[in-house]
Scaffold this active site. Sequence first.
Site, PDB file in Angstrom:
ATOM      1  N   LYS A 117       8.912  54.211  32.253  1.00 41.24           N
ATOM      2  CA  LYS A 117       9.024  54.715  33.637  1.00 41.24           C
ATOM      3  C   LYS A 117       8.381  53.744  34.618  1.00 41.24           C
ATOM      4  O   LYS A 117       8.876  53.559  35.741  1.00 41.24           O
ATOM      5  CB  LYS A 117       8.368  56.094  33.739  1.00 41.24           C
ATOM      6  CG  LYS A 117       8.382  56.710  35.157  1.00 41.24           C
ATOM      7  CD  LYS A 117       9.796  56.836  35.722  1.00 41.24           C
ATOM      8  CE  LYS A 117       9.898  57.831  36.866  1.00 41.24           C
ATOM      9  NZ  LYS A 117       9.002  57.613  37.984  1.00 41.24           N
ATOM     10  N   GLU A 121      13.102  49.526  40.508  1.00 41.07           N
ATOM     11  CA  GLU A 121      13.474  50.256  41.727  1.00 41.07           C
ATOM     12  C   GLU A 121      12.948  49.534  42.963  1.00 41.07           C
ATOM     13  O   GLU A 121      13.665  49.391  43.965  1.00 41.07           O
ATOM     14  CB  GLU A 121      12.898  51.661  41.635  1.00 41.07           C
ATOM     15  CG  GLU A 121      13.125  52.562  42.818  1.00 41.07           C
ATOM     16  CD  GLU A 121      12.373  53.869  42.625  1.00 41.07           C
ATOM     17  OE1 GLU A 121      11.363  54.078  43.330  1.00 41.07           O
ATOM     18  OE2 GLU A 121      12.767  54.670  41.761  1.00 41.07           O
TER      19      GLU A 121
END
Length: 327
Positions: free
Chosen positions: A189, A196
């Site tokens: 993550k 991102e």
Amino acid sequence: MQLGMIGLGRMGGNIVRRLLRAGHACVVFDRDPAPGAALAAEGAQAVDSLAALVAALAPPRAVWIMLPAGAATEAALQELRGLLSPGDVAIDGGNSFWKDSIRRGAMLRESGLHFLDIGTSGGVWGLERGYCLMIGGEAAVVERLDPIFRALVPGRASAAPTPGRGSRDPRPEEGYVHAGPNGAGHFVKMVHNGIEYGMMQAMAEGLDLMAHAASPSLPEAHRLALNLPDIAEAWRRGSVVASWLLDLTAQALAQDPELAGYSGTVGDSGEGRWTVQAAVEAGVPAHVLAAALWARFASRDEDHFAGKVLSAMRKGFGGHLEPPKQG
């Protein structure tokens, strides 16, 4: 199945709602009684303490913590350690540092407890779209809680099949992956959020360039007055840069072409820093990820349209409200 949820903010509350819609039973706790009361009206059982939450669950219990990384999560796990029974599972679904998850897994195993670190992506849209789950922990525990995960993820219909996958693990096609042992879920993550940052930065810089294509500093013959809302809308259809981030950007531009409602100050919640740190420790070049992090730092002192685009995207997917610039 039963699940206890600690922390009923933007994501914790909607995770509970999605589970309730799928027929699971949820016991919920938050220091603020208001979100618990709202979920109780939707079918959850709200309690006023961690002890009451544990008592309301039948063993073997599963308790999901959805709190800010750091002290709040640590305190909740320490308290649960004294309340849960051997065989119970504690889950950290927040954005915790992956090395903390390795340590916490070992700590809980000493008490006969299981631990899953679950990187959870989906933001404020997860209730309707589903959540992408990146899971670290023991395989048997992951399999035991499979009905919970299947209720939370988007499912196969959310994306076209990938040619050539063959007989691989079918769970990733649903939207969740058992990434490895404790620490793996939060490591994956962390890297996801670092990527991102880079994707958002590239999109923001491109839109910034187009916003300045009519700058008076350019020769008059080279000035281009570009309609950014229309360009972003066209890119959503058939373009190789089409994405959910572009969808959110097009939506923000349609509502406010100048993005005047955004300060352009862009926060970072830790994962970008940890990703760059991990790259340094592993000796892996991460030019784009590092540059995207530096750009967020720079946004606190500079005023660029790119920063406003980043702020609009962060609000779109995560409900993050940037602070106004100081001074």
